[in-house]
Design an enzyme around this catalytic site. Structure first.
Site, PDB file in Angstrom:
ATOM      1  N   GLY A   1      -5.087   2.628   6.533  1.00 34.10           N
ATOM      2  CA  GLY A   1      -3.652   2.883   6.650  1.00 34.10           C
ATOM      3  C   GLY A   1      -3.040   3.048   5.277  1.00 34.10           C
ATOM      4  O   GLY A   1      -3.730   3.403   4.312  1.00 34.10           O
ATOM      5  N   SER A   2      -1.763   2.780   5.176  1.00 35.93           N
ATOM      6  CA  SER A   2      -1.062   3.027   3.917  1.00 35.93           C
ATOM      7  C   SER A   2      -1.334   1.920   2.891  1.00 35.93           C
ATOM      8  O   SER A   2      -1.685   0.786   3.249  1.00 35.93           O
ATOM      9  CB  SER A   2       0.438   3.125   4.182  1.00 35.93           C
ATOM     10  OG  SER A   2       0.888   1.891   4.699  1.00 35.93           O
ATOM     11  N   THR A   3      -1.121   2.243   1.647  1.00 34.25           N
ATOM     12  CA  THR A   3      -1.317   1.276   0.568  1.00 34.25           C
ATOM     13  C   THR A   3      -0.362   0.092   0.729  1.00 34.25           C
ATOM     14  O   THR A   3      -0.754  -1.068   0.542  1.00 34.25           O
ATOM     15  CB  THR A   3      -1.110   1.974  -0.792  1.00 34.25           C
ATOM     16  OG1 THR A   3      -2.111   2.988  -0.914  1.00 34.25           O
ATOM     17  CG2 THR A   3      -1.209   1.005  -1.951  1.00 34.25           C
TER      18      THR A   3
ATOM     19  N   GLU B   1      -9.055   0.933   3.437  1.00 38.23           N
ATOM     20  CA  GLU B   1      -9.082   2.378   3.161  1.00 38.23           C
ATOM     21  C   GLU B   1      -7.634   2.832   3.180  1.00 38.23           C
ATOM     22  O   GLU B   1      -7.006   2.872   4.239  1.00 38.23           O
ATOM     23  CB  GLU B   1      -9.891   3.115   4.237  1.00 38.23           C
ATOM     24  CG  GLU B   1     -11.364   2.774   4.245  1.00 38.23           C
ATOM     25  CD  GLU B   1     -12.131   3.311   3.039  1.00 38.23           C
ATOM     26  OE1 GLU B   1     -11.536   4.005   2.194  1.00 38.23           O
ATOM     27  OE2 GLU B   1     -13.326   3.022   2.952  1.00 38.23           O
TER      28      GLU B   1
ATOM     29  N   CYS C   1      -6.092  11.447   4.731  1.00 32.87           N
ATOM     30  CA  CYS C   1      -6.068  10.606   3.528  1.00 32.87           C
ATOM     31  C   CYS C   1      -6.652  11.363   2.345  1.00 32.87           C
ATOM     32  O   CYS C   1      -6.183  11.240   1.225  1.00 32.87           O
ATOM     33  CB  CYS C   1      -6.806   9.306   3.775  1.00 32.87           C
ATOM     34  SG  CYS C   1      -8.485   9.538   4.381  1.00 32.87           S
TER      35      CYS C   1
ATOM     36  N   GLY D   1      -1.671  -2.056   3.357  1.00 35.08           N
ATOM     37  CA  GLY D   1      -2.929  -2.628   2.866  1.00 35.08           C
ATOM     38  C   GLY D   1      -2.694  -3.861   2.001  1.00 35.08           C
ATOM     39  O   GLY D   1      -3.441  -4.843   2.082  1.00 35.08           O
TER      40      GLY D   1
ATOM     41  N   LYS E   1      -7.405  -2.360  17.135  1.00 32.72           N
ATOM     42  CA  LYS E   1      -5.988  -2.049  17.360  1.00 32.72           C
ATOM     43  C   LYS E   1      -5.659  -0.665  16.811  1.00 32.72           C
ATOM     44  O   LYS E   1      -5.608  -0.466  15.598  1.00 32.72           O
ATOM     45  CB  LYS E   1      -5.109  -3.088  16.654  1.00 32.72           C
ATOM     46  CG  LYS E   1      -3.668  -3.024  17.128  1.00 32.72           C
ATOM     47  CD  LYS E   1      -2.707  -3.671  16.170  1.00 32.72           C
ATOM     48  CE  LYS E   1      -2.358  -2.763  15.043  1.00 32.72           C
ATOM     49  NZ  LYS E   1      -1.777  -1.471  15.440  1.00 32.72           N
TER      50      LYS E   1
END
Ligand code: NAD
Length: 467
Positions: A219-221, A241, A275, A224, A168
């Protein structure tokens, strides 16, 4: 009708709805994109589940050949895929070509790896063998800054290990990924790789789907953490990640004129939407003024524009929300420090921001402490490396970092005490498919790339036989 299609069970199909994908350089639609429904996601997962036993039983040499065939197809289509990538993501065409070629190279790299059984003990009393079995259906979720290369961190590794995949891409950058799926669809048996696009609403559904055995997420924390929570119920594996706030530490023996271009590239590549971009730079007081002046000069000379225009060095921010967020960071810089280059949007239309350098700023400012993910760099004055290391480590993030000095022993000493997944010395943000990559603390969980990255798509099985 969209010219782009989802790939489910080996067939291209329309989405149950459509959505516009916006070109961030023009704010106009690039194309209509299919938008999958929850029912289509479920069918993609079901197809992947059906395809799993046969794919897992396929000899690894056959799986390797499929990865090489995919690499060949991506490579042969670099110009078309890259153009699409520039239109949806914004990056300069040259960079998009590099990313697309890189994706083919990552497929090729994983095709060169092996998962041979390892003999742990072969003695008079027992024979113990360690094997690596595939997990099942893998959900691969990708962000909008590097849609193709980050896909290629995950998909070839998952497939080589014998898993099947539901991929996705991000809602604002699905097109190059869908086009790639269309190009490679006949290489793999139906259901082995499925690609869906969503409007940022199916990631959670994929994450908690009971038939998905692993989520590989970039993606973002913040997201995540949701992925980890969503995966808990079915106790599925996760590789995360996440965000970063990479520090560069520049010691006093460095030549500011020679080093500033490297620092600038590390911070501003992809308009800072990386990142592992350098997101704060700590510079020794003896060269601070000279380094600030050099960075400002480079920023002023940079050509910001539409990635399809010749000569563009930096494209726009990828989407409106990120554009507005970065303008907010610039205001924090204006309040807490001194802007010496940039500091404003670059064109009336499109999400362009001039590369911005902020000096005389300290830790404690939002621009230093948080992830700006855009073309604005705070430059902080330090007394020595220890001082900078303590500030670098004070962050919740721990993705990457770098030390710049001619004293390699000193650099190594500082590097071993930097609390990050990667430390570069006299460079920053270098990735390669054979070098494992992952974050510490809030920057992630687990490893991608290299043999270690491949192993994360497997389950260890020990066979222990009596003699
Ligand atoms: P994001 O977290 O908003 O979205 C990433 C992906 O997750 C998208 O595909 C999105 O649709 C999907 N998603 C949204 N909600 C979800 C949910 N509840 N469950 C599962 N998936 C969901 O991130 P972004 O804004 O697209 O990307 C920027 C961030 O990504 C930055 O923080 C950046 O540092 C980070 N990033 C990290 C790495 C790395 O390797 N560590 C690489 C690139 C980007």
């Amino acid at each position: 009708m969209s010219e782009f299609k989802l790939l489910i069970d080996g067939k291209l199909e329309a989405g149950d709805a459509v959505m516009d994908v916006i070109n961030p350089a023009t704010e106009e639609p690039v194309a209509q994109c299919p938008r999958a429904s929850k029912a289509q996601l479920d069918r993609a997962v079901a197809a992947a589940k059906r395809a799993f036993p046969a794919w897992a039983a396929t000899p690894i040499d056959e799986r390797r050949k499929a990865l090489v065939a995919i690499a060949d197809i991506i490579q042969a289509n670099v110009p078309d895929l890259a153009r699409l990538l520039t239109q949806e993501q914004g990056k300069p065409l040259q960079d998009a070509m590099g990313e697309t070629f890189g994706a083919s190279a990552f497929f090729r790299y994983f095709a060169s790896l092996d998962l041979a059984p390892k003999t742990i003990e072969d003695s008079e009393t027992r024979k113990v063998q360690l094997r690596r079995r595939p997990l099942g259906v893998v959900g691969a979720i990708v962000p909008w800054n590097f849609p193709l290369i980050l896909m290629a961190f995950k998909v070839p590794a998952a497939l080589l290990a014998g898993n099947t995949v539901v991929l996705k891409p991000a809602a604002t950058t699905p097109l190059a990924t869908l086009k790639m799926a269309e190009l490679i669809k006949d290489v793999l048996p139906p259901g082995v790789l499925n690609v869906i696009a969503d409007a940022n609403d199916l990631g959670g559904e994929l994450t908690k789907h009971p038939d998905v055995r692993k989520i590989s997420f970039t993606g973002s924390t913040e997201t995540g953490k949701k992925v980890m929570a969503g995966a808990a119920e079915a106790l599925k594996r996760v590789t995360l990640e996440l965000g970063g706030n990479d520090a560069g530490i520049v010691l006093g023996d460095v030549d500011p004129v020679a080093t500033a271009p490297q620092i600038f590239n590390a911070a501003f590549q992809n308009s800072g939407q990386v990142c592992i971009a350098m997101k704060r730079v700590y510079v020794h007081e003896s060269i601070y003024d000279a380094m600030c002046a050099e960075l400002a000069k480079l920023a002023d000379a940079t050509v910001v524009g539409d990635g399809l225009e010749q000569g563009t060095q930096l494209g726009p921010l990828q989407n409106k929300a990120q554009f507005e967020k970065v303008l907010g960071f610039i205001e924090a810089g204006r309040k807490d420090g001194k802007i010496i280059a940039g500091g404003e949007r670059a064109r009336d239309k499109g999400y362009f921001i001039k590369p911005t350098i902020v000096r005389d700023i300290e830790d404690g400012s939002k621009l230093v402490d948080e992830e700006q993910f855009g073309p604005v760099l705070p430059v902080i004055k330090i007394k020595d490396g220890e001082d900078a290391l303590a500030r670098a480590n004070a962050s919740n993030y721990g993705l990457g970092g770098s030390i710049w000095t001619g004293d390699v022993d000193k650099a190594f000493d500082l590097a071993t005490r930097m609390d990050t997944g990667t430390v570069w010395i006299n460079k920053h943000a270098e990735l390669a498919p054979n070098i494992p990559f992952g974050g510490a603390k809030f920057s992630g969980l687990g490893t991608e790339l290299g043999e270690e990255g491949l192993e994360e798509f497997t389950q260890v099985q020990v066979i222990n036989a009596a003699r």
